[in-house]
Motif scaffolding. Structure first.
Motif, short mmCIF file in Angstrom:
data_model
loop_
_atom_site.label_atom_id
_atom_site.label_comp_id
_atom_site.label_asym_id
_atom_site.label_seq_id
_atom_site.Cartn_x
_atom_site.Cartn_y
_atom_site.Cartn_z
N ALA A 194 -37.09 17.24 -3.32
CA ALA A 194 -37.05 16.36 -2.14
C ALA A 194 -38.18 15.34 -2.22
O ALA A 194 -37.99 14.15 -1.90
CB ALA A 194 -37.16 17.18 -0.87
N PHE A 195 -39.35 15.78 -2.67
CA PHE A 195 -40.45 14.83 -2.89
C PHE A 195 -40.05 13.80 -3.94
O PHE A 195 -40.27 12.59 -3.77
CB PHE A 195 -41.71 15.56 -3.35
CG PHE A 195 -42.74 14.64 -3.95
CD1 PHE A 195 -43.55 13.88 -3.14
CD2 PHE A 195 -42.84 14.51 -5.33
CE1 PHE A 195 -44.48 12.99 -3.69
CE2 PHE A 195 -43.76 13.62 -5.89
CZ PHE A 195 -44.58 12.87 -5.06
N GLY A 196 -39.45 14.27 -5.04
CA GLY A 196 -39.07 13.36 -6.12
C GLY A 196 -38.08 12.30 -5.69
O GLY A 196 -38.13 11.16 -6.15
N LEU A 197 -37.16 12.65 -4.80
CA LEU A 197 -36.19 11.67 -4.30
C LEU A 197 -36.88 10.54 -3.57
O LEU A 197 -36.52 9.37 -3.70
CB LEU A 197 -35.18 12.36 -3.38
CG LEU A 197 -34.01 13.05 -4.05
CD1 LEU A 197 -33.22 13.86 -3.04
CD2 LEU A 197 -33.09 12.03 -4.73
N VAL A 198 -37.89 10.88 -2.78
CA VAL A 198 -38.63 9.86 -2.02
C VAL A 198 -39.53 9.05 -2.95
O VAL A 198 -39.63 7.82 -2.83
CB VAL A 198 -39.46 10.51 -0.91
CG1 VAL A 198 -40.35 9.47 -0.20
CG2 VAL A 198 -38.56 11.20 0.11
N ALA A 199 -40.16 9.74 -3.88
CA ALA A 199 -41.15 9.09 -4.76
C ALA A 199 -40.52 8.46 -6.00
O ALA A 199 -41.24 8.00 -6.89
CB ALA A 199 -42.20 10.10 -5.19
N GLU A 200 -39.18 8.46 -6.07
CA GLU A 200 -38.47 7.89 -7.22
C GLU A 200 -38.90 8.58 -8.51
O GLU A 200 -39.14 7.94 -9.53
CB GLU A 200 -38.71 6.38 -7.31
CG GLU A 200 -38.22 5.62 -6.08
CD GLU A 200 -38.32 4.11 -6.23
OE1 GLU A 200 -38.36 3.63 -7.36
OE2 GLU A 200 -38.37 3.45 -5.20
N GLY A 201 -38.96 9.91 -8.46
CA GLY A 201 -39.40 10.67 -9.62
C GLY A 201 -38.44 10.56 -10.78
O GLY A 201 -37.27 10.89 -10.66
#
Length: 313
Positions: free
Chosen positions: A235-242
């Motif tokens: 979920a963090f990666g989706l926001v941070a464009e991981g």
């Protein structure tokens, strides 16, 4: 409850690590489902064949899973086994993704024939890594070292180290441990120095959405703590464009009903890094990931992403 399958074909890459992980899944499924026939379908992905350039230059994480997804669609396999860190943050709605088993050690590992740690390396030493994430964090902490690309499977990378091409290399501890190379690890990099890749150490199983029989077969093998950690980190990666193009990392810890998540976003050269953490109820795993992502963007992450876009334009 749907009728469980009696024959299961597993699509996998043919690297030694991928096969080791797939055999682990196969044996675990057989042990809990007597009579289940399991067949392993090995294949080569584009990520295995394009070795002369960093992943960030040739398409990123999706290079390791596309062919396996095609095998699922064409009904040549029922499930595919991935390292979660190789799975893009977004997958097509035609597929379902689940964690499998308890997470292996998520940390990065320092491997060298002559030196005990990064601190022991003389100035100018050459360190091999395949990851912008690692390079970003380690350049920031060790500006006097040289960091050079390192591609290939685990055995190939170790061979390059042993041939003297590098003074040290950084690899995922999970892969070394699963292949029986734990003795090659000189030291583990603490998250305070190097936050791991999103999902590092987690095995992921992908199958066609709507296959309730496959979901039922896999459900008993889903470790709750691993599931919540993966949900928060992704979920963090989706926001941070991981992705392979953006140096990001995240690591979740689950204990006593609480989930703590630390993460970072940075520039590849390590000149700018934003980092923070959140903590909350484990049931809010994805919300915590999104919250931390937005927090890091507000702390300077948006400017970092904009700079990366300009550099890659």
């Amino acid at each position: 409850m749907p009728t469980l399958p009696t024959h299961l074909r597993i699509a996998t890459r043919e690297s030694r690590l991928a096969l080791a992980q797939t055999h682990l899944v196969a044996e675990t499924l057989r042990s809990r489902n007597p009579g289940l026939k399991v067949e392993i379908v090995g294949m080569t992905t584009r990520g295995d064949t394009v070795l002369d350039r960093p992943l960030s230059q040739v398409g990123g994480k999706g290079l390791f899973i596309k062919e396996l997804e095609v095998a699922l669609v064409e009904e040549r396999a029922e499930i595919a086994v991935h390292s979660m860190k190789d799975v893009p943050m977004e997958i097509d709605a035609a597929f379902a993704l689940t964690t499998f088993g308890t997470r292996e050690d998520p940390r990065d590992a320092f491997v060298s024939a002559h030196f005990e740690s990064l601190d022991a390396l003389p100035a100018g030493s050459v360190v091999g890594t395949s990851s912008l994430r690692r390079e970003c964090q380690l350049r920031s902490a060790f500006p006097k070292l040289q960091f050079k690309p390192l591609r290939g499977n685990v055995n190939t990378r170790l061979a390059k180290l042993d041939a003297g091409d590098y003074d040290a290399i950084i690899l995922a501890a999970a892969g070394l441990r699963r292949l029986g190379f734990e003795a090659r690890i000189r030291t583990y990099l603490p998250p305070a120095l190097a936050i791991p890749a999103i999902g590092q150490g987690i095995l992921a199983i992908e199958h066609l959405a709507g296959r309730d029989d496959i979901a039922a077969l896999l459900r008993p093998f889903r470790d709750p703590a691993t599931k919540h950690a993966a949900r928060a980190e992704r979920a963090f990666g989706l926001v941070a464009e991981g992705s392979c193009e953006v140096p990001v990392g995240a690591l979740a810890h689950v204990a006593a009903g609480q989930l703590s998540l630390e993460a970072f976003i940075g520039l590849p050269d390590g000149t700018r890094v934003v980092r923070d953490a959140v903590r909350g109820d484990v049931a809010q795993d994805e919300a915590l990931g999104r919250t931390l992502g937005e927090k890091l963007l507000a702390m300077g992450g948006r400017e970092i992403l904009a700079a990366l876009q300009r550099a890659n334009a």
